[in-house]
Design a protein around this motif. Structure first.
Motif, short mmCIF file in Angstrom:
data_model
loop_
_atom_site.label_atom_id
_atom_site.label_comp_id
_atom_site.label_asym_id
_atom_site.label_seq_id
_atom_site.Cartn_x
_atom_site.Cartn_y
_atom_site.Cartn_z
N PRO A 10 0.57 -1.09 -0.52
CA PRO A 10 -0.08 -0.01 0.22
C PRO A 10 0.98 1.17 0.11
CG PRO A 10 0.24 -0.95 1.97
CD PRO A 10 0.70 -2.07 1.25
N LEU A 11 0.28 2.11 -0.61
CA LEU A 11 0.67 3.73 -0.52
C LEU A 11 0.92 4.12 0.71
CD1 LEU A 11 -0.43 5.32 -3.78
CD2 LEU A 11 1.00 4.16 -3.42
N PRO A 12 2.44 4.55 1.72
CA PRO A 12 2.04 5.29 2.76
C PRO A 12 0.83 6.11 3.16
CG PRO A 12 4.02 5.28 1.42
CD PRO A 12 3.25 5.11 0.85
N ALA A 13 0.22 6.38 2.31
CA ALA A 13 -0.36 7.40 2.92
C ALA A 13 -2.05 6.79 3.70
CB ALA A 13 -1.22 8.73 1.56
N THR A 14 -2.17 5.62 2.21
CA THR A 14 -2.70 4.60 2.57
C THR A 14 -2.87 4.21 4.20
OG1 THR A 14 -3.54 4.48 0.07
CG2 THR A 14 -3.90 2.66 1.76
N ALA A 15 -1.55 3.50 3.93
CA ALA A 15 -1.50 2.86 4.91
C ALA A 15 -1.36 4.24 6.43
CB ALA A 15 -0.20 2.41 5.36
N ALA A 16 -1.24 5.09 5.88
CA ALA A 16 -1.39 6.07 7.60
C ALA A 16 -2.52 6.71 7.98
CB ALA A 16 -0.44 7.12 7.09
N ARG A 17 -3.04 6.31 7.09
CA ARG A 17 -4.46 6.89 6.50
C ARG A 17 -6.28 6.46 7.64
NH1 ARG A 17 -6.13 7.46 2.13
NH2 ARG A 17 -7.18 5.37 2.10
N TYR A 18 -5.08 4.90 7.15
CA TYR A 18 -6.13 3.87 7.47
C TYR A 18 -5.32 4.14 9.45
CZ TYR A 18 -9.24 2.41 3.21
OH TYR A 18 -9.42 2.49 2.25
N ARG A 420 -4.46 -3.46 -8.66
CA ARG A 420 -3.53 -2.79 -7.22
C ARG A 420 -4.20 -1.75 -6.96
NH1 ARG A 420 2.52 -1.56 -8.18
NH2 ARG A 420 2.36 0.07 -9.72
N ALA A 421 -4.44 -2.08 -5.29
CA ALA A 421 -5.00 -0.68 -4.54
C ALA A 421 -3.96 0.49 -4.82
CB ALA A 421 -5.29 -0.30 -3.39
N ALA A 422 -2.92 0.54 -5.05
CA ALA A 422 -2.12 1.86 -5.14
C ALA A 422 -2.13 2.34 -6.55
CB ALA A 422 -0.57 1.26 -5.03
N ASP A 423 -2.52 1.81 -7.19
CA ASP A 423 -2.82 2.14 -8.40
C ASP A 423 -4.26 3.10 -8.81
OD1 ASP A 423 -0.70 1.62 -9.88
OD2 ASP A 423 -1.47 -0.27 -10.53
N THR A 424 -5.59 2.86 -7.75
CA THR A 424 -7.33 3.50 -8.57
C THR A 424 -7.00 4.03 -7.49
OG1 THR A 424 -8.04 1.66 -7.43
CG2 THR A 424 -7.62 1.79 -9.76
N ASP A 425 -6.27 4.81 -5.93
CA ASP A 425 -6.83 5.09 -4.56
C ASP A 425 -7.90 4.14 -4.05
OD1 ASP A 425 -7.38 6.69 -2.87
OD2 ASP A 425 -8.07 8.27 -3.39
N GLY A 426 -7.26 2.61 -4.08
CA GLY A 426 -8.30 1.86 -3.43
C GLY A 426 -9.66 1.93 -4.22
N TRP A 427 -9.89 2.29 -4.83
CA TRP A 427 -11.23 1.51 -5.54
C TRP A 427 -10.91 0.48 -6.02
CZ3 TRP A 427 -15.62 4.03 -3.77
CH2 TRP A 427 -15.40 4.99 -2.95
N TYR A 428 -12.33 -0.46 -5.57
CA TYR A 428 -11.99 -1.55 -6.78
C TYR A 428 -13.67 -2.12 -7.40
CZ TYR A 428 -11.93 -6.89 -7.62
OH TYR A 428 -12.20 -7.97 -8.08
#
Length: 569
Positions: A10-18, A420-428
């Motif tokens: 995951p991107l660092p920003a995603t990990a920090a947010r969650y 991968r989540a990192a390419d779509t800001d997590g949207w699946y």
């Protein structure tokens, strides 16, 4: 494969947010187990019914922790290294849970495989992931099955777990037999290389690979981290909470995402106990639930129906449950009524996926009949993004984002990264269609693709089955199309024969059996046409075939073949 896993971090920003929201953390399930073993060593964590021995085996947190370390040491001695894949083709036993945790303790990525997968599917999954170790309950006696492991250069070991010695007498709730040592029969294919002892997986690394069917109908690999699994475990189930000491009946297999979360991981996080058995039998399950006063079932409709039918045939002294929960797009009204008569006065319904765990659910405050026509509302931490409605029923394709959504997916056969989540800001993109249910919630309106769900709630890999059927000498072309059944879709093979003689159903099923294909992939009906309807791009118009099979429309572009709807099956 380690390179692909690294690309899914995951991107660092995603990990920090969650982490800030509390869905992710720096600790892992191994820390949960260690803390529970130190603080509540004698509290039971697993009750495991073993059908061949006709007894239950109970593990405490301390005993489970000890077995995890023992298995981890065995993995290290086999030379399993960090980031390598270990395939677990095992029944629902305590060893499966201990070995899963031991793999993460050793830095290995687990790949649970359903026992219902045939040898063809198992081989392809082993090849796709480069698995270095295959663990089975027993070494297959069939030489043909052993030969399937040849030609897999990455596979260094096939380990068979020795069974726990049988007890002198059946165990009951007050006198469960404790686990004894389990020996491993290992036959290394290459020299062992020791792995470091302190190589446990971190919370954001790839931890497990689960297989499902992609939107095209081919098998897709779904990669979860310990944190995406944790977010799914942290999210409450849509059923009444367990009372202190009350075990949770885990009816879904431990090779399934729901089984992993509820049977292995939820007990570690919430200090509860999981109840599971290594063989499905509705009567035995009712006996276990009665004996251990277990919590409310949360299972696919077919399993709930079997429990309800058996309870109606021979009632057991079951706990009083505020509700039972179905894992389905929507159970039938008839099933909801049956469950209300036999198991509980209330039924809730939940929709989830291999990629994200639980997504939507009706609630305990909803009227019970709501479960038959609604999937409710988003569960905690789930974000939905619905495209403009399409079609006469105003259904909308749905994307979702959540802390429990997987790190990424890849193609089973090529290993190619699909998402991968990192390419779509997590949207699946889920591939599901939803529409309003009329009560402020959502109703499931089907798939945006041509997947077939089967009655097991596990998707059938349509393209795989079609490819095997096309190898049949009497089949010139074929399309596998789902037709409605009570608890999902059943596969119909629409065949274009090579000559005047069309193969019948038994012949096609025998062909697939001979190819080693999983039995619940096989067609349950066959129809013959002169040509398959196709669009301008040459793609088969499966919606036309589906309408024809159900009597909703004619079959165009086949004027020298049948156009009337097939007879009722």
């Amino acid at each position: 494969m380690p390179e692909l896993f690294d690309a899914m971090r995951p991107l660092p920003a995603t990990a920090a947010r969650y982490r800030e929201q509390g869905w992710w953390r720096d600790e892992t399930f191994l820390d949960d187990l260690r803390d529970a073993a130190e603080q509540s060593p004698d509290r039971r964590v697993i009750i495991n019914w073993r059908s061949a021995e006709r007894r239950a085996v109970t593990l405490t947190f301390a005993e489970l922790a000890g077995q995890v370390e023992r298995f981890a040491d065995g993995l290290r001695r086999l030379g399993v290294r960090r980031g390598e894949v270990v395939a677990l083709h095992l029944p629902d036993r305590w060893e499966t849970a201990a070995l899963t945790l031991a793999c993460w303790r050793s830095g290995a990525v687990t790949m649970p495989l359903s026992l219902r997968f045939g040898r063809r599917e198992v081989r392809r999954m082993l090849a796709a992931t480069g698995a270095v170790l295959l663990v089975t309950a027993d070494r297959p006696a069939d030489p043909e099955r052993m030969a399937d492991l040849d030609g897999l250069p990455a596979l260094r070991h096939h380990t068979a777990l020795g069974d726990v010695p049988a007890a002198d007498a059946d165990a009951d709730a007050d006198a469960d037999t404790r686990p004894r040592a389990v020996d491993a029969d290992t036959r290394p294919r290459a020299a062992d290389r020791a792995a470091p002892h302190d190589s446990a997986l971190g919370p954001d690394e790839a931890a497990t690979v689960l297989f499902t069917s992609g939107t095209s109908g081919s098998a897709t690999a779904v990669v979860h981290s310990l944190n995406t699994l944790y977010a799914g475990v942290r999210r409450p189930l849509p059923i009444p909470a367990l009372r202190p000491g009350q075990p949770f009946p885990v009816l879904t297999p431990l090779s399934h995402g729901a089984g992993i979360r509820n049977g292995m991981l939820r007990p570690l996080v919430h200090r509860t106990c999981a109840l599971y058995g290594d063989e499905w039998d509705a009567g035995r399950w009712l006996d276990l639930i009665s004996t251990y006063r277990a919590g409310a079932p949360f299972a696919p409709p077919a399993m709930l129906e079997a429990l309800a039918t058996e309870q109606g045939r021979r009632p057991r002294d079951l706990p009083e449950w505020e509700a039972v929960a179905a894992m389905a797009a929507s159970p039938s009204r008839e099933l909801v009524d049956l469950l209300c008569r036999t198991l509980s006065g209330h039924v809730v319904n939940a929709l989830g996926s291999t990629e994200s765990g639980g997504i939507l659910a009706t609630g305990l405050a909803d009227p019970p009949e709501r479960a038959a026509r609604s999937v409710g509302r988003p569960m905690a931490g789930i974000e939905l993004r619905m495209a403009p409605a399409i079609g006469p029923d105003q259904a909308s394709p749905v994307d979702l984002r959540s802390a429990s959504t997987c790190l990424g997916t890849f193609d089973r056969d090529t290993g190619r990264l699909l998402w991968r989540a990192a390419d779509t800001d997590g949207w699946y993109a889920t591939g599901d269609l939803l529409r309003p249910d009329g009560d402020g919630d959502l109703r499931y309106a089907g798939r945006a693709s041509d997947r077939i769900s089967g009655t097991t709630q596990l998707m059938i890999p349509v393209l795989d089955v079609e490819a095997e059927l096309r190898e049949h000498p009497a089949v010139a072309d074929v399309a596998l199309v789902g037709y409605p059944a009570e608890h999902g879709d059943l596969p119909c093979a629409v065949v274009v024969p090579t000559g005047d003689r069309a193969p019948d159903l038994a012949e096609l099923r025998s062909w697939l059996a001979g190819r080693g294909m999983t039995d619940w992939y096989w067609p349950t009906h066959v129809e013959t046409v002169a040509r398959l309807p196709r669009n301008e791009l040459g793609k088969i118009r499966k919606n036309v075939l589906r309408d024809w099979l159900t009597g909703a429309g004619p079959l165009p572009d086949t004027d020298d073949g049948p156009t009337a709807a097939p007879a009722d099956r």
